[in-house]
Enzyme design. Sequence first.
Site, PDB file in Angstrom:
ATOM      1  N   HIS A 215       0.839  -1.212   0.000  1.00  0.00           N
ATOM      2  CA  HIS A 215       0.000   0.000   0.000  1.00  0.00           C
ATOM      3  C   HIS A 215       0.865   1.249   0.000  1.00  0.00           C
ATOM      4  CE1 HIS A 215       0.160   1.039   4.406  1.00  0.00           C
ATOM      5  NE2 HIS A 215       0.262  -0.266   4.577  1.00  0.00           N
ATOM      6  N   ASP A 236       5.747   1.505   7.216  1.00  0.00           N
ATOM      7  CA  ASP A 236       4.351   1.177   6.868  1.00  0.00           C
ATOM      8  C   ASP A 236       3.806   2.200   5.879  1.00  0.00           C
ATOM      9  OD1 ASP A 236       1.817   0.114   6.882  1.00  0.00           O
ATOM     10  OD2 ASP A 236       1.250   0.966   8.821  1.00  0.00           O
ATOM     11  N   GLU A 270      -5.258   1.949   1.937  1.00  0.00           N
ATOM     12  CA  GLU A 270      -5.282   0.713   2.734  1.00  0.00           C
ATOM     13  C   GLU A 270      -5.622   1.021   4.175  1.00  0.00           C
ATOM     14  OE1 GLU A 270      -3.372  -2.391   5.427  1.00  0.00           O
ATOM     15  OE2 GLU A 270      -3.037  -0.235   5.288  1.00  0.00           O
ATOM     16  N   GLU A 271      -5.040   2.100   4.676  1.00  0.00           N
ATOM     17  CA  GLU A 271      -5.202   2.434   6.095  1.00  0.00           C
ATOM     18  C   GLU A 271      -6.638   2.826   6.449  1.00  0.00           C
ATOM     19  OE1 GLU A 271      -2.885   1.694   7.968  1.00  0.00           O
ATOM     20  OE2 GLU A 271      -0.907   2.208   7.185  1.00  0.00           O
ATOM     21  N   ASP A 298       3.796  -5.880   3.289  1.00  0.00           N
ATOM     22  CA  ASP A 298       3.413  -4.759   4.148  1.00  0.00           C
ATOM     23  C   ASP A 298       4.308  -4.744   5.382  1.00  0.00           C
ATOM     24  OD1 ASP A 298       2.192  -2.646   5.355  1.00  0.00           O
ATOM     25  OD2 ASP A 298       0.190  -3.554   5.474  1.00  0.00           O
ATOM     26  N   HIS A 380       2.071   4.025  12.334  1.00  0.00           N
ATOM     27  CA  HIS A 380       0.995   5.027  12.471  1.00  0.00           C
ATOM     28  C   HIS A 380       1.376   6.159  13.422  1.00  0.00           C
ATOM     29  CE1 HIS A 380      -1.985   1.510  11.415  1.00  0.00           C
ATOM     30  NE2 HIS A 380      -1.114   1.764  10.448  1.00  0.00           N
TER      31      HIS A 380
HETATM   32  N1  BES Z   1       0.781  -2.471   8.061  1.00  0.00           N
HETATM   33  C1  BES Z   1      -0.418  -2.587   8.819  1.00  0.00           C
HETATM   34  C2  BES Z   1      -0.752  -4.040   9.169  1.00  0.00           C
HETATM   35  C3  BES Z   1       0.371  -4.793   9.781  1.00  0.00           C
HETATM   36  C4  BES Z   1       0.674  -4.591  11.107  1.00  0.00           C
HETATM   37  C5  BES Z   1       1.082  -5.709   9.048  1.00  0.00           C
HETATM   38  C6  BES Z   1       1.711  -5.308  11.667  1.00  0.00           C
HETATM   39  C7  BES Z   1       2.115  -6.435   9.618  1.00  0.00           C
HETATM   40  C8  BES Z   1       2.426  -6.217  10.941  1.00  0.00           C
HETATM   41  C9  BES Z   1      -1.556  -2.003   8.043  1.00  0.00           C
HETATM   42  O1  BES Z   1      -1.202  -0.898   7.289  1.00  0.00           O
HETATM   43  C10 BES Z   1      -2.600  -1.556   9.034  1.00  0.00           C
HETATM   44  O2  BES Z   1      -2.383  -0.671   9.789  1.00  0.00           O
HETATM   45  N2  BES Z   1      -3.750  -2.231   8.995  1.00  0.00           N
HETATM   46  C11 BES Z   1      -4.802  -1.898   9.890  1.00  0.00           C
HETATM   47  C12 BES Z   1      -6.071  -2.526   9.437  1.00  0.00           C
HETATM   48  C13 BES Z   1      -6.617  -1.913   8.151  1.00  0.00           C
HETATM   49  C14 BES Z   1      -7.797  -2.715   7.645  1.00  0.00           C
HETATM   50  C15 BES Z   1      -7.025  -0.467   8.371  1.00  0.00           C
HETATM   51  C16 BES Z   1      -4.482  -2.416  11.277  1.00  0.00           C
HETATM   52  O3  BES Z   1      -3.677  -3.348  11.404  1.00  0.00           O
HETATM   53  O4  BES Z   1      -5.054  -1.920  12.224  1.00  0.00           O
HETATM   54 ZN    ZN Z   2       0.638  -1.201   6.349  1.00  0.00          ZN
END
Ligand code: BES
Ligand code: ZN
Length: 429
Positions: A215, A236, A270-271, A298, A380
């Site tokens: 993403h 990220d 994606e976020e 990711d 984040h």
């Molecule tokens: N990169 C993260 C997910 C992630 C976290 C992958 C730790 C590998 C290790 C991704 O960008 C993210 O923040 N996803 C969200 C969910 C999404 C549906 C908004 C999350 O994990 O809260």
């Molecule tokens: Zn991510």
Amino acid sequence: MTMSFLQVRRWLLAAMLASASGAHAAPDRPQFVVTSAETLSSSSLRHLPSDNATDSLGTALKLLELNAAQQHLLTEHVHHQEGRCGGYFAFDSRREAEDFLANGRALQAMLATAGMAYNIDNQGTVEPWLLQVTEANIRATIAHLSSYQNRYYASPHGATAANWIANTWLALGGGRSDVQVELFTECSNCSTQPSVILTVQGAALPDEVIVVGAHLDSIRSGAGSEPEQFAPGADDDASGIAVITEVIRIALANGWRPQRTIKFMGYAAEEMGLRGSRAIAQNFAAIGIDVVGVLQLDMTNYRSGVSHHFHFISDRVNGPLLAFSKTLFDAYLVPRGFVHRDISCGYACSDHASWTENGFPSVMASEPGSPSNSFYPGLHTASDTLAGVGGTADASIPFAYFGLAFIGELAKTSSGTFLDGFEATTLRE
Ligand code: BES
Ligand code: ZN
């Protein structure tokens, strides 16, 4: 009812997904497995009680109940003795397995296709590529992408960053007529942020598509929808985009012509809940694009104080493709001293889930993290900078190796390198 080949394939993929993915199968519950009589009889499980079945084309099949260890044995057998992946299908109940058997013709096609794409025989292309992976290139892309105020989907910076990726990828295409870059904007809830897609047209099997994605957006927790939020998103997921950029550079610098079509993707939003990737996967499903394998990268750049280098995500992914991915890792990364582990997200944590939801086989890889955290805890936040993850792109190198192995072994190499103005010989299988 007659099904087109594409419909059969989509149905099979859906069945593979429902049955073989970690998302549904509880690891220690017995499973009802359908495999060919030939596979079973050559394995160490041949003495277990099983029921005979025949599909409509006359292929002898077996239905048997296996615990997790026995399933593992069968997987190993199919990999090592038969040199392929897939080869059997597992269901939570006998009833589901019997329903599956009732679709005999489709089953025959499934058993044939399960081994089709999943073999390792393209070392001649892949090994020289691996020598060309350059940490400084990956680091430079991460540094650039994390220099924007943010890549938030609803910020002008988020659109600027997407355009920079598109232009960077286009330049790597070097004007080749079989390479195109597009901005995908058919996403109703991605605001002004496009997804970016670079396509290399397959020379022999153009209708079969391999996807490698990451993403391109970033976000800062607690910043609401503030368009000027500071969200560098170095790990990220600038790291995933940077790995893909290095994979594209190497494949195209070597004049590679894939047999299958390959699409590299930078997803918008994606976020915000996998919006960009969902729009693409839904669109591909609606128009019947035959995606045969998806890799999501990711967060690839944080590794501190752990002995392993790589995580395969075990949920919301495709079982046979994950098994094949581990075989790829064994073939190309283990000899270089890299080690992987499995980890589950427990929820739809990244864009691989959009493909899974839409019936396409996908896998997802991410960084090992540290002893106390399986990923960078600064995600984040304002601390998701290159310096925050150690100032180098060393941790991303195995992901570039894996990406190159994935495209080389799934898309394969067509005869002849690409020379514009000269039509290289096209192989038909
Ligand atoms: N990169 C993260 C997910 C992630 C976290 C992958 C730790 C590998 C290790 C991704 O960008 C993210 O923040 N996803 C969200 C969910 C999404 C549906 C908004 C999350 O994990 O809260
Ligand atoms: Zn991510």
